[in-house]
Design an enzyme around this catalytic site. Structure first.
Site, PDB file in Angstrom:
ATOM      1  N   ASP A  13       0.813  -1.118   0.001  1.00  0.00           N
ATOM      2  CA  ASP A  13       0.021  -0.242   0.134  1.00  0.00           C
ATOM      3  C   ASP A  13       0.797   1.225  -0.070  1.00  0.00           C
ATOM      4  O   ASP A  13       0.373   2.330   0.722  1.00  0.00           O
ATOM      5  CB  ASP A  13      -1.105  -0.026   1.079  1.00  0.00           C
ATOM      6  CG  ASP A  13      -1.658  -1.272   1.264  1.00  0.00           C
ATOM      7  OD1 ASP A  13      -2.228  -1.705   0.308  1.00  0.00           O
ATOM      8  OD2 ASP A  13      -1.892  -1.915   2.462  1.00  0.00           O
ATOM      9  N   LYS A  16       1.829   2.317  -5.070  1.00  0.00           N
ATOM     10  CA  LYS A  16       2.458   1.894  -6.285  1.00  0.00           C
ATOM     11  C   LYS A  16       1.638   1.978  -7.361  1.00  0.00           C
ATOM     12  O   LYS A  16       1.969   2.394  -8.535  1.00  0.00           O
ATOM     13  CB  LYS A  16       2.774   0.178  -6.176  1.00  0.00           C
ATOM     14  CG  LYS A  16       3.818  -0.294  -5.221  1.00  0.00           C
ATOM     15  CD  LYS A  16       4.393  -1.437  -5.155  1.00  0.00           C
ATOM     16  CE  LYS A  16       2.950  -2.374  -4.514  1.00  0.00           C
ATOM     17  NZ  LYS A  16       2.762  -2.064  -3.397  1.00  0.00           N
ATOM     18  N   GLY A  40      -4.314  -4.342  -4.186  1.00  0.00           N
ATOM     19  CA  GLY A  40      -5.193  -3.489  -4.559  1.00  0.00           C
ATOM     20  C   GLY A  40      -4.809  -2.217  -4.855  1.00  0.00           C
ATOM     21  O   GLY A  40      -3.751  -1.724  -4.091  1.00  0.00           O
ATOM     22  N   HIS A  41      -4.719  -1.806  -6.096  1.00  0.00           N
ATOM     23  CA  HIS A  41      -4.534  -0.418  -6.461  1.00  0.00           C
ATOM     24  C   HIS A  41      -5.751   0.519  -6.648  1.00  0.00           C
ATOM     25  O   HIS A  41      -6.562  -0.096  -7.079  1.00  0.00           O
ATOM     26  CB  HIS A  41      -3.805  -0.520  -7.897  1.00  0.00           C
ATOM     27  CG  HIS A  41      -2.420  -1.104  -7.661  1.00  0.00           C
ATOM     28  ND1 HIS A  41      -1.763  -1.354  -8.766  1.00  0.00           N
ATOM     29  CD2 HIS A  41      -1.465  -1.256  -6.662  1.00  0.00           C
ATOM     30  CE1 HIS A  41      -0.605  -1.986  -8.593  1.00  0.00           C
ATOM     31  NE2 HIS A  41      -0.625  -1.739  -7.409  1.00  0.00           N
ATOM     32  N   GLN A 223       2.241  -6.338  -3.317  1.00  0.00           N
ATOM     33  CA  GLN A 223       2.511  -6.146  -1.902  1.00  0.00           C
ATOM     34  C   GLN A 223       3.809  -5.310  -1.693  1.00  0.00           C
ATOM     35  O   GLN A 223       4.133  -4.499  -2.588  1.00  0.00           O
ATOM     36  CB  GLN A 223       2.679  -7.638  -1.440  1.00  0.00           C
ATOM     37  CG  GLN A 223       1.555  -8.297  -1.289  1.00  0.00           C
ATOM     38  CD  GLN A 223       1.027  -8.959  -2.572  1.00  0.00           C
ATOM     39  OE1 GLN A 223       1.730  -9.756  -3.251  1.00  0.00           O
ATOM     40  NE2 GLN A 223      -0.244  -8.817  -2.905  1.00  0.00           N
TER      41      GLN A 223
HETATM   42  P1  IMP Z   1      -2.218 -12.580   2.258  1.00  0.00           P
HETATM   43  O1  IMP Z   1      -1.409 -12.358   1.329  1.00  0.00           O
HETATM   44  O2  IMP Z   1      -3.700 -12.499   1.817  1.00  0.00           O
HETATM   45  O3  IMP Z   1      -2.051 -14.190   2.578  1.00  0.00           O
HETATM   46  O4  IMP Z   1      -1.995 -11.905   3.520  1.00  0.00           O
HETATM   47  C1  IMP Z   1      -0.760 -11.886   4.208  1.00  0.00           C
HETATM   48  C2  IMP Z   1      -0.453 -10.466   4.797  1.00  0.00           C
HETATM   49  O5  IMP Z   1       0.034  -9.816   3.895  1.00  0.00           O
HETATM   50  C3  IMP Z   1      -1.494  -9.902   5.641  1.00  0.00           C
HETATM   51  O6  IMP Z   1      -0.790  -9.233   6.527  1.00  0.00           O
HETATM   52  C4  IMP Z   1      -2.087  -8.844   4.513  1.00  0.00           C
HETATM   53  O7  IMP Z   1      -2.541  -7.737   5.048  1.00  0.00           O
HETATM   54  C5  IMP Z   1      -0.853  -8.461   3.772  1.00  0.00           C
HETATM   55  N1  IMP Z   1      -1.141  -8.207   2.598  1.00  0.00           N
HETATM   56  C6  IMP Z   1      -1.210  -9.041   1.324  1.00  0.00           C
HETATM   57  N2  IMP Z   1      -1.342  -8.300   0.343  1.00  0.00           N
HETATM   58  C7  IMP Z   1      -1.284  -7.052   0.627  1.00  0.00           C
HETATM   59  C8  IMP Z   1      -1.194  -5.797  -0.347  1.00  0.00           C
HETATM   60  O8  IMP Z   1      -1.345  -5.763  -1.483  1.00  0.00           O
HETATM   61  N3  IMP Z   1      -1.164  -4.721   0.544  1.00  0.00           N
HETATM   62  C9  IMP Z   1      -0.820  -4.612   1.877  1.00  0.00           C
HETATM   63  N4  IMP Z   1      -0.659  -5.602   2.554  1.00  0.00           N
HETATM   64  C10 IMP Z   1      -0.944  -6.829   1.943  1.00  0.00           C
END
Ligand code: IMP
Length: 419
Positions: A13, A16, A40-41, A223
């Protein structure tokens, strides 16, 4: 420079979407290589406001080809939703949006297992996005995944799915979940495949051809570096490698072809989900509050963590930084930045701190003077208040990396490029 990689330097977040939206104008290809629809963008441009989880942000430039590489796990229903929304906005996707047949499906049981694991872990849950990411990557690693290309042959697909449903029913039921129905999943996913079929194409020759013709390629990481399973604070990480190096395996591009790596850093720090956030604020500053683009959860807020971002810069070999949301810090009297950590009174570093010690970390802060002016309309660096310039330049000194862009608002135009 023909191949540029854009990477988040914090816990995701970082903004990007904005950075890629700005940079993509001069690129002919934009490709994603890791993660899935946990990303998520939010992209705001003249065509509207779009919340996208899968399709690369380059899609908004009509001549840019967008690729979803083999390194992704994709929920086909989300992919279809995004395609439909883009088409509704009048964006032509024909011959310019490709999904690798090597990308893995996120199946219904991945989402169910994500939920069940999180519930079973209780207090020590990771705080995942519940999109099935970890279980899908676990299946890929344990040879249980099903790829987009597998659905091209329905009996092959049904056979693979049958094995998985048998296996997953045992696990799901043991954890208190309901029975999965093979035929129902088969029917649902076969219909998704039919819709997505025109977009499925081996990306390797596309990338090879683009490299040969010296076309400009932008690689879009999802991420953030600090959610990496190896260099993040395990187990509070995501399921796929988030480092720049992941592009080579996740798209099939040779490491030597990457010319430039741009890091995106928010002017402060946010994190969603559980896990350490060393510079987490103790006070609640209303202007800094944010909601996650994927889950709508409130983001945790911290001051800029120089120690953590410095690690990201070194790990990825970042050449220049794109600093986002500087405007959000306006109106504070002082803006602290975290320059390092101590552990039980002794100076330590991010990389030396084992997972079980993070709750004992104390951040070291440097207080910088704040500014009160609204800076969102400023487009030239020298016009920023001296305190804002001091903030940028102090970060730059600590990070030993040039900050080339400073974003001062959500729109494409709200940007200062430093020459
Ligand atoms: P998962 O990727 O859904 O398995 O989540 C694992 C961790 O990564 C959690 O703390 C999520 O909130 C974080 N996370 C996954 N994708 C994103 C992203 O695109 N932005 C911010 N945090 C993310």
């Amino acid at each position: 420079m023909t191949v540029t990689l854009v990477i988040g330097t914090q816990w995701g977040d970082e903004g990007k979407g904005k950075a890629i939206d700005v940079l993509a104008s001069s690129y002919e290809y934009v490709a994603r290589y890791n993660g899935g629809n946990n990303a998520g963008h939010t992209v705001i441009n003249s065509q509207g406001t779009f919340k996208i989880h899968l399709v690369p942000s380059g899609i908004f430039y009509p001549n840019t080809v967008c690729l979803l590489g083999n390194g992704l796990v994709i929920d086909p229903s989300v992919m279809i939703e995004e395609i439909t929304a883009l088409q509704k906005a009048g964006i032509n996707l024909e011959n310019r949006l490709w999904i690798s047949p090597r990308a893995h499906f996120i199946m219904p049981y991945h989402k169910i297992l994500d939920e069940l694991y999180e519930k079973a872990k209780g207090q020590s849950a990771t705080g995942t996005t519940r999109r099935g990411i970890g279980p899908a990557f676990a299946d890929k690693a344990s040879y249980n995944g099903i790829r987009f290309g597998d659905a091209a042959d329905s009996s092959y697909f049904l056979d693979k799915l049958n094995t998985q449903v048998l296996l997953k029913n045992k696990i799901v039921q043991a954890l208190g979940g309901g029975l999965l129905d093979l035929q129902e999943i088969f029917k649902e996913y076969s219909s998704y495949y039919k819709i997505l079929k025109p977009y499925i194409k081996e990306c390797f020759p596309i990338v090879q051809e683009a490299l040969k013709l010296k076309k400009k390629i932008l690689l879009e990481q999802a991420q953030g570096t600090l959610l990496d399973p190896d260099f993040g604070i395990y187990p509070y990480v995501t399921g796929s490698t988030t480092l720049a190096t992941a592009a080579t395996a996740g798209l099939g591009i040779p490491p030597r072809s990457i010319d430039r790596i741009i890091g995106v850093a928010k002017a402060y720090t946010t994190r969603v989900g559980s896990g350490p956030l060393p510079s987490e604020m103790t006070q609640n500053i209303a202007a800094l509050q944010e909601k996650g683009a994927t889950t709508g959860r409130s983001r945790r807020i911290g001051w800029f963590d120089v120690e953590a971002v410095r690690l990201s810069i070194k790990l990825n070999g970042i050449d220049a930084l794109f600093l986002t949301k500087l405007d959000t810090l306006s109106s504070l009297d002082t803006v602290p930045i975290c320059t390092g950590y101590t552990l039980e009174g002794v100076k330590t570093s991010y990389i030396e701190t084992p997972s079980f010690q993070w709750d004992k970390i104390t951040p070291i802060y440097q207080n910088l003077p704040g500014w009160k002016e609204d800076i969102s309309q400023i487009r030239h660096y020298q016009e920023l208040p001296p305190q804002a310039r001091n903030y940028v330049e102090t970060l730059e000194k600590h990070l030993d990396c040039p900050i080339q862009w400073v974003s001062v608002g959500p729109s494409r135009e709200a940007l200062i490029e430093r020459k």
